[in-house]
Design a protein around this motif. Sequence first.
Motif, mmCIF file in Angstrom:
data_model
loop_
_atom_site.group_PDB
_atom_site.id
_atom_site.type_symbol
_atom_site.label_atom_id
_atom_site.label_comp_id
_atom_site.label_asym_id
_atom_site.label_seq_id
_atom_site.Cartn_x
_atom_site.Cartn_y
_atom_site.Cartn_z
ATOM 1 N N ILE A 86 -62.500 -32.828 70.199
ATOM 2 C CA ILE A 86 -63.161 -31.573 70.565
ATOM 3 C C ILE A 86 -62.333 -30.843 71.613
ATOM 4 O O ILE A 86 -62.183 -29.620 71.591
ATOM 5 C CB ILE A 86 -64.589 -31.827 71.082
ATOM 6 C CG1 ILE A 86 -65.474 -32.351 69.928
ATOM 7 C CG2 ILE A 86 -65.179 -30.554 71.657
ATOM 8 C CD1 ILE A 86 -65.616 -31.384 68.775
ATOM 9 N N ILE A 130 -59.599 -28.320 63.935
ATOM 10 C CA ILE A 130 -59.060 -29.677 63.969
ATOM 11 C C ILE A 130 -58.247 -29.952 62.712
ATOM 12 O O ILE A 130 -57.110 -30.445 62.771
ATOM 13 C CB ILE A 130 -60.198 -30.711 64.105
ATOM 14 C CG1 ILE A 130 -60.875 -30.588 65.469
ATOM 15 C CG2 ILE A 130 -59.667 -32.134 63.911
ATOM 16 C CD1 ILE A 130 -62.114 -31.438 65.618
ATOM 17 N N LYS A 131 -58.822 -29.644 61.566
ATOM 18 C CA LYS A 131 -58.129 -29.875 60.299
ATOM 19 C C LYS A 131 -56.820 -29.100 60.243
ATOM 20 O O LYS A 131 -55.786 -29.610 59.807
ATOM 21 C CB LYS A 131 -59.027 -29.486 59.129
ATOM 22 C CG LYS A 131 -60.218 -30.413 58.917
ATOM 23 C CD LYS A 131 -61.055 -29.965 57.739
ATOM 24 C CE LYS A 131 -62.219 -30.905 57.492
ATOM 25 N NZ LYS A 131 -63.064 -30.454 56.351
ATOM 26 N N ILE A 190 -64.331 -27.897 63.560
ATOM 27 C CA ILE A 190 -63.782 -28.827 62.575
ATOM 28 C C ILE A 190 -62.645 -28.175 61.801
ATOM 29 O O ILE A 190 -61.623 -28.806 61.504
ATOM 30 C CB ILE A 190 -64.887 -29.314 61.617
ATOM 31 C CG1 ILE A 190 -65.869 -30.217 62.382
ATOM 32 C CG2 ILE A 190 -64.297 -30.063 60.427
ATOM 33 C CD1 ILE A 190 -67.066 -30.645 61.574
ATOM 34 N N ILE A 227 -64.263 -39.020 69.302
ATOM 35 C CA ILE A 227 -64.099 -37.659 68.779
ATOM 36 C C ILE A 227 -64.756 -36.612 69.663
ATOM 37 O O ILE A 227 -64.266 -35.493 69.789
ATOM 38 C CB ILE A 227 -64.667 -37.574 67.334
ATOM 39 C CG1 ILE A 227 -64.267 -36.234 66.714
ATOM 40 C CG2 ILE A 227 -66.186 -37.734 67.333
ATOM 41 C CD1 ILE A 227 -64.563 -36.164 65.240
ATOM 42 N N ALA A 229 -59.530 -29.269 69.868
ATOM 43 C CA ALA A 229 -59.984 -28.082 69.157
ATOM 44 C C ALA A 229 -60.181 -26.919 70.113
ATOM 45 O O ALA A 229 -59.860 -25.771 69.801
ATOM 46 C CB ALA A 229 -61.295 -28.386 68.422
ATOM 47 N N PHE A 267 -62.587 -42.081 65.153
ATOM 48 C CA PHE A 267 -63.741 -41.242 65.423
ATOM 49 C C PHE A 267 -64.581 -41.700 66.597
ATOM 50 O O PHE A 267 -65.497 -41.004 67.011
ATOM 51 C CB PHE A 267 -64.614 -41.134 64.159
ATOM 52 C CG PHE A 267 -63.975 -40.251 63.114
ATOM 53 C CD1 PHE A 267 -63.974 -38.870 63.277
ATOM 54 C CD2 PHE A 267 -63.340 -40.789 62.020
ATOM 55 C CE1 PHE A 267 -63.380 -38.056 62.335
ATOM 56 C CE2 PHE A 267 -62.737 -39.982 61.076
ATOM 57 C CZ PHE A 267 -62.751 -38.608 61.229
ATOM 58 N N ARG A 284 -69.731 -25.559 65.070
ATOM 59 C CA ARG A 284 -69.218 -26.871 64.687
ATOM 60 C C ARG A 284 -68.255 -26.753 63.520
ATOM 61 O O ARG A 284 -67.193 -27.388 63.504
ATOM 62 C CB ARG A 284 -70.374 -27.799 64.332
ATOM 63 C CG ARG A 284 -69.956 -29.238 64.017
ATOM 64 C CD ARG A 284 -71.170 -30.130 63.785
ATOM 65 N NE ARG A 284 -70.744 -31.501 63.568
ATOM 66 C CZ ARG A 284 -70.332 -31.988 62.401
ATOM 67 N NH1 ARG A 284 -70.293 -31.176 61.342
ATOM 68 N NH2 ARG A 284 -69.970 -33.234 62.284
ATOM 69 N N ALA A 285 -68.612 -25.939 62.542
ATOM 70 C CA ALA A 285 -67.733 -25.735 61.389
ATOM 71 C C ALA A 285 -66.406 -25.131 61.826
ATOM 72 O O ALA A 285 -65.341 -25.483 61.312
ATOM 73 C CB ALA A 285 -68.427 -24.844 60.358
#
Length: 261
Positions: free
Chosen positions: A16, A53-54, A50, A11, A19, A8, A46-47
Amino acid sequence: MKVLSMLFRPISTALIAAAALCASAASGFAQQSMPAQGHALTPAQRAEVIGLIKQELVQDPSILRDAIAALQADDQASQASAQSKAIAGSNKALFHDAADPSMGNPKASVSLVEFYDTRCPYCRAMRPEFAELIRRDPDVRVIFKDIPILGPNSVIEARALLAAQRQGHYLALQTALMSGSAETPTETYLSTLATKLGMDPVRFIRDMKDPDIASRLAANNALAQALGVTGTPAIVVGGQLVPGAVSLEDLQKLVAGAKAS
């Protein structure tokens, strides 16, 4: 926890960016969700980032593996660079301290420095390797830096070695201490060894208590810490620090590399 901190740390750049790459395939994400440069992401953006990314990590776990490998490589390169600079800055203390005990050719073109503890089993394993290295290559010298890190008995033996050096018996006592059964180095035991090796035992015990010897050991420890030595043995050769015991073949490669450079 170390792996997580390594992951992290970058990150805001690496993940980012990944993403954003994923988002570019989604309809309108690049125009609608990513803020202008210099502005923070909204909670919704942001959500969404993320989530992407997941999703990517689930679909392709190699991304995570490659990221960790890259971070480890970067950390190792940074550490090696820092150690190289520290070695260069400590050249005189490492290779040109006339007080240091050594074996091999004093005028050799290549010198190795070993930080070691007499009671360290890995250091003991290095003794025959160094002896054979010097037998095969007369253009090599090994300099010894005693750093007693394994407790009070190590300190006593390190003091004994430097006291024996004053009578010209450093290497003989080193062999006796490191090839034996690691007996408790009582004064009686050390006096007996000193006598067997041809030393004046009274002078030997007196010299062990000399503050100058304690100062030399403290200087060795300070130098080891400055170079980032974290255990024994640690070998300095050719501008690099090599942690741990190494084989004769590896020693020869290190020496060849130092000669070539």
